[in-house]
Design a protein around this motif. Structure first.
Motif, PDB file in Angstrom:
ATOM      1  N   SER A  82       0.869  -1.164   0.000  1.00  0.00           N
ATOM      2  CA  SER A  82       0.000   0.000   0.000  1.00  0.00           C
ATOM      3  C   SER A  82       0.910   1.219   0.000  1.00  0.00           C
ATOM      4  O   SER A  82       2.065   1.111  -0.431  1.00  0.00           O
ATOM      5  N   CYS A  83       0.449   2.340   0.523  1.00  0.00           N
ATOM      6  CA  CYS A  83       1.264   3.553   0.423  1.00  0.00           C
ATOM      7  C   CYS A  83       2.249   3.736   1.584  1.00  0.00           C
ATOM      8  O   CYS A  83       3.308   4.291   1.385  1.00  0.00           O
ATOM      9  N   HIS A  84       1.946   3.314   2.789  1.00  0.00           N
ATOM     10  CA  HIS A  84       2.851   3.529   3.918  1.00  0.00           C
ATOM     11  C   HIS A  84       3.096   2.216   4.655  1.00  0.00           C
ATOM     12  O   HIS A  84       2.324   1.272   4.549  1.00  0.00           O
ATOM     13  N   THR A  85       4.186   2.195   5.411  1.00  0.00           N
ATOM     14  CA  THR A  85       4.613   1.007   6.158  1.00  0.00           C
ATOM     15  C   THR A  85       4.998   1.457   7.560  1.00  0.00           C
ATOM     16  O   THR A  85       5.750   2.410   7.714  1.00  0.00           O
ATOM     17  N   MET A  86       4.460   0.757   8.578  1.00  0.00           N
ATOM     18  CA  MET A  86       4.786   1.120   9.950  1.00  0.00           C
ATOM     19  C   MET A  86       5.433  -0.068  10.659  1.00  0.00           C
ATOM     20  O   MET A  86       5.037  -1.209  10.452  1.00  0.00           O
ATOM     21  N   GLU A  87       6.397   0.242  11.502  1.00  0.00           N
ATOM     22  CA  GLU A  87       7.000  -0.746  12.395  1.00  0.00           C
ATOM     23  C   GLU A  87       6.508  -0.463  13.801  1.00  0.00           C
ATOM     24  O   GLU A  87       6.511   0.683  14.247  1.00  0.00           O
TER      25      GLU A  87
END
Length: 154
Positions: A82-87
């Motif tokens: 998708s557009c963003h990636t979070m850790e």
């Protein structure tokens, strides 16, 4: 026995209680939420606000002009991008995953799950609100256990 001086036992118990309270407080705040996003994308900030409100936390935002490298390095399958990636706390959250699904992941910690993803950018998902327009979407769990539907919305 002198009652005016605190006994060694009472001081030890008090000290231990303070350490336990401090440890519990640190555990609750230990998870850091770091979102990687393309600097030109506005929906990412809307989604981060949803997570902050829904989980009573702060999300750090890191701009990147090479999101493909970030996703690849973190093991996000390309078909789930998708557009963003979070850790967060050892997990990867890809795209517009609702805060309640993230909270459930962190609470349950299912074996073999590396993260959650909402592929694409479905209308009505957190950060992609468009009035009354809502597309049903699924949150996909991915990792060594394979892929499975973790939650469905609405």
């Amino acid at each position: 026995m002198n009652l005016k001086k605190p006994s060694l036992l009472r001081r030890s118990i008090s000290g231990a209680a303070l350490l336990v309270l401090a440890a519990c407080s640190n555990v609750a705040q230990a998870a850091t939420y770091t979102m990687f996003r393309d600097p030109g994308c506005g929906c990412c900030l809307n989604w981060a606000g949803h997570v902050e409100d829904g989980m009573n936390t702060k999300v750090a935002s890191v701009d990147s002009n090479d999101m493909a490298a970030i996703k690849t390095a973190r093991g996000v399958p390309q078909e789930l991008w998708s557009c963003h990636t979070m850790e967060v706390d050892g997990y990867i959250i890809e795209g517009h995953v609702p805060a309640e699904a993230v909270a459930k992941l962190l609470r349950e910690r299912p074996a073999g799950v590396a993260g959650l993803a909402v592929p694409g950018m479905p209308l009505g998902s957190p950060g992609m609100e468009a009035g009354n327009r809502v597309q049903p979407f699924e949150v996909i769990a991915f990792g060594s256990a394979g892929r499975s539907v973790f939650a469905s919305f609405p």
